[in-house]
Design a protein around this motif. Structure first.
Motif, mmCIF file in Angstrom:
data_model
loop_
_atom_site.group_PDB
_atom_site.id
_atom_site.type_symbol
_atom_site.label_atom_id
_atom_site.label_comp_id
_atom_site.label_asym_id
_atom_site.label_seq_id
_atom_site.Cartn_x
_atom_site.Cartn_y
_atom_site.Cartn_z
ATOM 1 N N ARG A 1 0.831 -1.206 0.000
ATOM 2 C CA ARG A 1 0.000 0.000 0.000
ATOM 3 C C ARG A 1 0.866 1.256 0.000
ATOM 4 N NH1 ARG A 1 -5.386 0.607 1.379
ATOM 5 N NH2 ARG A 1 -6.593 -1.287 1.713
ATOM 6 N N ALA B 1 -0.864 -0.833 -4.381
ATOM 7 C CA ALA B 1 -2.169 -1.401 -4.706
ATOM 8 C C ALA B 1 -2.884 -1.810 -3.433
ATOM 9 C CB ALA B 1 -2.019 -2.606 -5.636
ATOM 10 N N SER C 1 -7.609 -2.555 -8.560
ATOM 11 C CA SER C 1 -6.406 -1.880 -8.097
ATOM 12 C C SER C 1 -5.165 -2.717 -8.392
ATOM 13 C CB SER C 1 -6.501 -1.602 -6.589
ATOM 14 O OG SER C 1 -5.308 -1.037 -6.089
ATOM 15 N N CYS C 2 -5.257 -4.023 -8.174
ATOM 16 C CA CYS C 2 -4.136 -4.917 -8.476
ATOM 17 C C CYS C 2 -3.840 -4.925 -9.974
ATOM 18 C CB CYS C 2 -4.454 -6.334 -8.002
ATOM 19 S SG CYS C 2 -4.524 -6.527 -6.212
ATOM 20 N N LYS D 1 -4.450 -2.627 -12.245
ATOM 21 C CA LYS D 1 -3.856 -1.369 -12.678
ATOM 22 C C LYS D 1 -2.396 -1.244 -12.240
ATOM 23 C CE LYS D 1 -8.125 1.365 -12.821
ATOM 24 N NZ LYS D 1 -8.876 2.495 -12.221
ATOM 25 N N ALA D 2 -2.083 -1.785 -11.079
ATOM 26 C CA ALA D 2 -0.716 -1.662 -10.552
ATOM 27 C C ALA D 2 0.301 -2.429 -11.380
ATOM 28 C CB ALA D 2 -0.679 -2.133 -9.099
#
Length: 365
Positions: free
Chosen positions: A37, A52, A59-60, A62-63
Motif C-alpha cells: 500500500r 495497490a 487496483s491490483c 492497474k498496478a
C-alpha cells in the motif's frame, strides 16, 4: 527454469522481502519490483515500486498492467488482531481466511499471462499448529495440518488448483520467528526485545525474562531474514522446488535459558529472573520513557509502536513446549546454509543483525 526474470514482491516492506529485493537486484538478468500500500522509506531507489489495495482486484490489475512479471513472491497478509490479547479468537490464533485468500487470488490473477512462470507464497510454522500448543516434532512438510481455519491451507490449495490449469509452478516457504533488522518495523521479536532491554537499562531495572518458565527452558528456533530471502530466491529458480513446500529455519536450536544470560552480560544489563508477565500490559505506559531514551541517546524519532510489538512478543514467549522444524527436505534439495541463532541474537559488533540494531547499538555502546 531460465536463470533470468522479472520478479514482483508483494508485501515488500518486511526485512526479509527487502533483503530478497537486494539479492534479486544484484543478480545479472533479473529485475525486481516491490508492491504494498505504501512505499517503504528505505526501498532502493533503483528498484521499481507500485502500490495497490490487494483487496481490490481492479487496483491490483492497474498496478501491474504492462509489467509482464515472470515470478511473483507473495508475503502479504490482511490486517489482523492475532497478537492483541483482547481480540476475538486471538488466544488461539484464528485469522480471517476470506480476506487473505482474496488478496492472493487478486494479485495472481492480475499477473496472469504467458510470461508468468512461478508463484511463491511465504507461509509459516502455524501450518503445524505451533500457535495451538505442543505438536509433533520435528515438524515435516508432509505432516498434516491442524483443524482449520488457517489461511495457509487455503493459500496452498489455491496454488495447487490454479497452477494445474496454467503454465506456472508454485512453492511455499515455512519459516518461524523471522528475525532481522529493518528501520521502523515492529513485528519482530528481536527489535521488540531490544526496546524492552533499553527500557530496563534506562530505568535501572534487572533484565527479567518476561516469558513463561516453560518457554525459557524449551527448545526454540528462528529464521534469520537473509536465510529466508536466499531460500525464496532459490525456490523461484530451482526445478527441484517446483510445486513443493519447504521449512526454512536457521538449522539449529536454542534455549532462552542459555541465551538470556549471555544477552544480559553482553549488553551490560542487570541480571534478572524468569518473571512471566504481559508486555502488552506492562509496556502500555512506557511510550514517554521510550521518547526520553530516544532524546537522550540520539536515536531516530520512531514512536515505540513502530519499533516494538509487545503482543507479538507475548505470543512467542508463551510457547512453553519444544518448537522444532525439520530442515531435511530442503537440505536434500541442495540448500545447506546454517545460521548460528545465538550469535544472530547477540549480533556480534559490526554486524547489522539481531539485537544489535539501532536501539541496542546506541543505547548500550
Amino acid at each position: 527454469m531460465s536463470d533470468c526474470g522479472n520478479l514482483l514482491i508483494v508485501g515488500a516492506s518486511s526485512v526479509a522481502t527487502k533483503q530478497l529485493a537486494a539479492i534479486v537486484r544484484a543478480t545479472p538478468g533479473w529485475t525486481v519490483t516491490g508492491l504494498s500500500r505504501t512505499k517503504p522509506d528505505d526501498w532502493p531507489s533503483d528498484c521499481d515500486y507500485v502500490s495497490a489495495d490487494l483487496q481490490d482486484a481492479e487496483s491490483c490489475r492497474k498496478a501491474v498492467i504492462g509489467k509482464a512479471f515472470t515470478h511473483l513472491v507473495y508475503a502479504a497478509r490482511a490486517k489482523h488482531s492475532l497478537y492483541t490479547a483482547m481480540a476475538p479468537h486471538a488466544p488461539v490464533g484464528i485469522e480471517s481466511v476470506g480476506p487473505n485468500l482474496t488478496m492472493l487470488q487478486n494479485i495472481v490473477e492480475a499477473c496472469e499471462g504467458p510470461e508468468l512462470r512461478h508463484v511463491h507464497v511465504v507461509a509459516g510454522g502455524k501450518w503445524y499448529g505451533i500457535h495451538l500448543g505442543p505438536f509433533t516434532t520435528p515438524a515435516r512438510e508432509s505432516d498434516p495440518g491442524h483443524m482449520p481455519p488457517n489461511f495457509y491451507f487455503d493459500h496452498q490449495r489455491f496454488l495447487e488448483r490454479a497452477s494445474a490449469e496454467r503454465r506456472w509452478t508454485w512453492s511455499t516457504s515455512r519459516p518461524n520467528i523471522i528475525s532481522g533488522v529493518t528501520e521502523g518495523f515492529g513485528v519482530n521479536l528481536l527489535s521488540t526485545l531490544g526496546v524492552y532491554a533499553a527500557i530496563c537499562s534506562h530505568l535501572g531495572l534487572p533484565f527479567d525474562f518476561p516469558g513463561k518458565p516453560g518457554n525459557f527452558t524449551s527448545l526454540q528456533e528462528m529464521t534469520e531474514s537473509s536465510q529466508l530471502a536466499e531460500a525464496i530466491f532459490w525456490m523461484c529458480r530451482s526445478r527441484t522446488a517446483e510445486n513443493q513446500a519447504f521449512n526454512v529455519i536457521n538449522g539449529d536450536l536454542f534455549r532462552w535459558e542459555t541465551v538470556w544470560p549471555r544477552m544480559t552480560a553482553h549488553f551490560g544489563l542487570k541480571p534478572g529472573r524468569v518473571r512471566h508477565f504481559s508486555l502488552v500490559k506492562w509496556m502500555a505506559d512506557k511510550g514517554p520513557v521510550w521518547d526520553e531514551i530516544v532524546r537522550s541517546r540520539g536515536l531516530r524519532p520512531h514512536p515505540i509502536d513502530r519499533v516494538a510489538s509487545w503482543g507479538f512478543a507475548d505470543f512467542l514467549l508463551s510457547w512453553d513446549y519444544d518448537v522444532i522444524s525439520s530442515m531435511t527436505k530442503i537440505r536434500q534439495a541442495g540448500v545447506h546454509r546454517i545460521v548460528d541463532t545465538e550469535e544472530m541474537i547477540l549480533a556480534r559488533p559490526g554486524r547489522p543483525t539481531g539485537l544489535r540494531c539501532l536501539v541496542w547499538r546506541q543505547s548500550f555502546a
